[in-house]
Design a protein around this motif. Structure first.
Motif, PDB file in Angstrom:
ATOM      1  N   VAL A   1       7.356  -2.795   1.221  1.00  0.00           N
ATOM      2  CA  VAL A   1       6.752  -4.030   1.721  1.00  0.00           C
ATOM      3  C   VAL A   1       7.712  -4.710   2.681  1.00  0.00           C
ATOM      4  N   PHE A   2       7.118  -5.437   3.634  1.00  0.00           N
ATOM      5  CA  PHE A   2       7.925  -6.269   4.504  1.00  0.00           C
ATOM      6  C   PHE A   2       8.347  -7.515   3.732  1.00  0.00           C
ATOM      7  N   HIS A   3       9.293  -8.226   4.267  1.00  0.00           N
ATOM      8  CA  HIS A   3       9.806  -9.399   3.562  1.00  0.00           C
ATOM      9  C   HIS A   3       8.776 -10.511   3.429  1.00  0.00           C
ATOM     10  N   ASP A   4       7.708 -10.463   4.238  1.00  0.00           N
ATOM     11  CA  ASP A   4       6.642 -11.457   4.079  1.00  0.00           C
ATOM     12  C   ASP A   4       5.611 -11.021   3.040  1.00  0.00           C
ATOM     13  N   GLY A   5       5.854  -9.862   2.399  1.00  0.00           N
ATOM     14  CA  GLY A   5       4.963  -9.371   1.360  1.00  0.00           C
ATOM     15  C   GLY A   5       3.928  -8.376   1.808  1.00  0.00           C
ATOM     16  N   SER A   6       3.807  -8.158   3.108  1.00  0.00           N
ATOM     17  CA  SER A   6       2.818  -7.209   3.630  1.00  0.00           C
ATOM     18  C   SER A   6       3.246  -5.775   3.336  1.00  0.00           C
TER      19      SER A   6
END
Length: 505
Positions: free
Chosen positions: A112-117
């Motif tokens: 996941v990316f750090h924004d949660g995506s």
């Protein structure tokens, strides 16, 4: 000619390493370890020299960004070890077709990316399409042979080249291979949205950059809760900060100041390898340097061991490929320190009273020029030194090729192609070298490719196309409470995921 992105990468790397690189000869020593228990809530304090001007690694080149961002904040499908060996990262595995044209990658689960995506193959395709089509993106030149980038499914990425390129996979370990969220609007100059084991929490410009452990990281969690990079451009101030206990690790230790850290008893010093090549460039296209006898004479006149001792930097290097790159071979049989033979060659070339000018960026100091002046004087060569601002060096030497001799640190790995490019500022034009280099890139077998590079490198050294004063090393001071801090190649990247800090006894 290299594309703009390649030129900028070299320029920034040179400028960065001029500051970051302090080195000494010697063998790596094991870092001291603490008998205290590992503290998972600890903050690791690291002293660095060169602070980035912004955090946009997609559009800004230079060691200061790669050093802290790659593997820590951003990741690619593959990465490289301290030994410059390629290994999988976001990809759980990968394969290359027998003809060297098709690269297939399978993504790890749960990224996941750090924004949660969640990361999907579509993000990889979008990231790499930007690299391929946008000349302002770092690594654009390395994607010149890419014909297509597709995602057969959410977990698979396929890249097809128009021709084999032995260096392509290695290029993916750098900025070109980093994966960003498709359509992301994050301002990368001051913020980030990577997939790495750390997130960016604060940047106090002119002072510190702070990372925090990412609890959502797909792999093994980082060994420390946070990392604080302290930027200390003055070498003496860095040593003072270390002795005062303000940093746990100090990188780029000035060799002249290293004894202070050793004598303090609070640090172990490690000596790390790099791909930095301290290059004395000859203008091969300009008389009298177009005469191989003159070039050989200049190399024979240099006492490399004495120069390294004076500079406190590195190990001998007699050709264009350093130990960490494919194609390295010990070429010490090509040239040695022989002033008398140097005089004979200069006489044969009709250059007994030769006067030359060394153009050098001013930030490199005076140690190397002083040694060269002294060594050349012993064989009847007068060397004038023109110490210039870096912008002037770029204009006069790099762009206009208006120089006799020049001295810079070429830091990029796998940059032998400079000697296969007659338009490069070296002015070196050898059809056999160019052919061997093209064959090496097109060769799908890594060992055969390395053999071709070694053949080409020997020719370059036997042609005395330049002199390689030394292969740089870096000194790092590590406190006993720190375990797992990298030793090699840390001027280009510092993978901190496995570093731990123990509680003091």
């Amino acid at each position: 000619m290299f594309r703009r992105s390649r030129r900028v990468a070299l320029i920034s790397a040179l400028a960065a390493t001029a500051v970051i690189l302090s080195a000494c000869s010697g063998s790596p020593q094991p870092a001291a370890t603490s008998t205290g228990e590992v503290d998972p809530d600890a903050t690791l304090h690291v002293g660095l020299v060169l602070e980035p001007t912004n955090l946009d690694i997609r559009h800004t080149s230079g060691a200061a960004l790669e050093q802290i961002l790659i593997d820590n904040i951003y990741e690619g499908l593959v990465t490289r070890t301290q030994d410059n060996e390629i290994e999988a990262r976001l990809a759980s595995d990968y394969s290359v077709s027998d003809d060297g044209l098709t690269y297939s990658f399978t993504l790890n689960d749960g990224v996941v990316f750090h924004d949660g995506s969640p990361l999907t193959s579509a993000d990889v395709v979008a990231s790499y399409e930007q690299v391929r089509t946008d000349e302002t993106i770092q690594g654009n030149a390395e994607f010149a042979s890419v014909s297509s980038i597709t995602a057969p499914d959410e977990k698979t990425v396929e890249i097809v080249l128009s021709e084999p390129n032995q260096n392509f996979l290695f290029a993916l370990t750098g900025p070109a291979g980093l994966v960003f969220k498709s359509g992301d609007t994050t301002d990368l100059q001051t913020a980030e949205n990577g997939t790495g084991p750390f997130t960016l929490t604060r940047w106090n410009k002119g002072s510190t950059i702070t990372f925090a452990r990412s609890d959502a990281y797909w792999g093994e969690p980082a060994g420390v809760a946070s990392v604080e990079f302290q930027y200390i451009p003055d070498f003496t101030a860095g040593v003072n900060a270390a002795i005062a206990g303000d940093v746990d690790v100090l990188t780029a230790v000035d060799p002249n100041l290293a004894p202070q850290l050793e004598d303090s008893g609070d640090f172990t010093l490690t000596t790390g390898r790099t791909t930095d090549k301290a290059t004395l460039a000859f203008n091969n296209a300009k008389a009298p340097l177009d005469d191989v006898r003159v070039r050989e004479a200049l190399r024979l006149a240099i006492d490399h061991d004495a120069l390294i001792e004076a500079a406190g930097a590195g190990t001998p290097l007699y050709g264009p490929i350093p130990e960490l790159d494919p194609g390295y071979e010990d070429l010490s049989d090509v040239v040695s320190y022989d002033p008398e033979r140097a005089k004979e060659l200069l006489a044969e070339a009709g250059q007994e009273d030769l006067e030359l000018t060394l153009t050098i960026p001013s930030f490199y100091g005076t140690t190397v020029p002083k040694v060269l002046i002294s060594d050349f004087a012993k064989v009847g060569v007068t060397l004038d030194v023109d110490s210039v601002e870096f912008a002037t060096w770029l204009e006069d030497v790099y762009t206009n090729h208006d120089y006799d001799l020049s001295y810079v640190l070429h830091v990029e790995p796998r940059d032998f192609g400079n000697f296969a490019n007659p338009d490069y500022y070296f002015g070196y034009d050898n059809a056999e070298v160019q052919s061997l280099y093209a064959e090496a890139l097109a060769e799908v077998d890594p060992d055969k490719s390395a053999d071709l590079l070694a053949q080409a490198a020997r020719i370059v050294s036997e042609d005395h196309a330049a002199d390689w004063l030394y292969n740089g090393q870096t000194i790092t001071a590590v406190a006993p409470i720190v375990t797992g801090f990298p030793e090699d190649s840390i001027n280009s990247r510092i993978n901190l995921a496995g570093v731990t800090v123990s509680s003091a006894e």
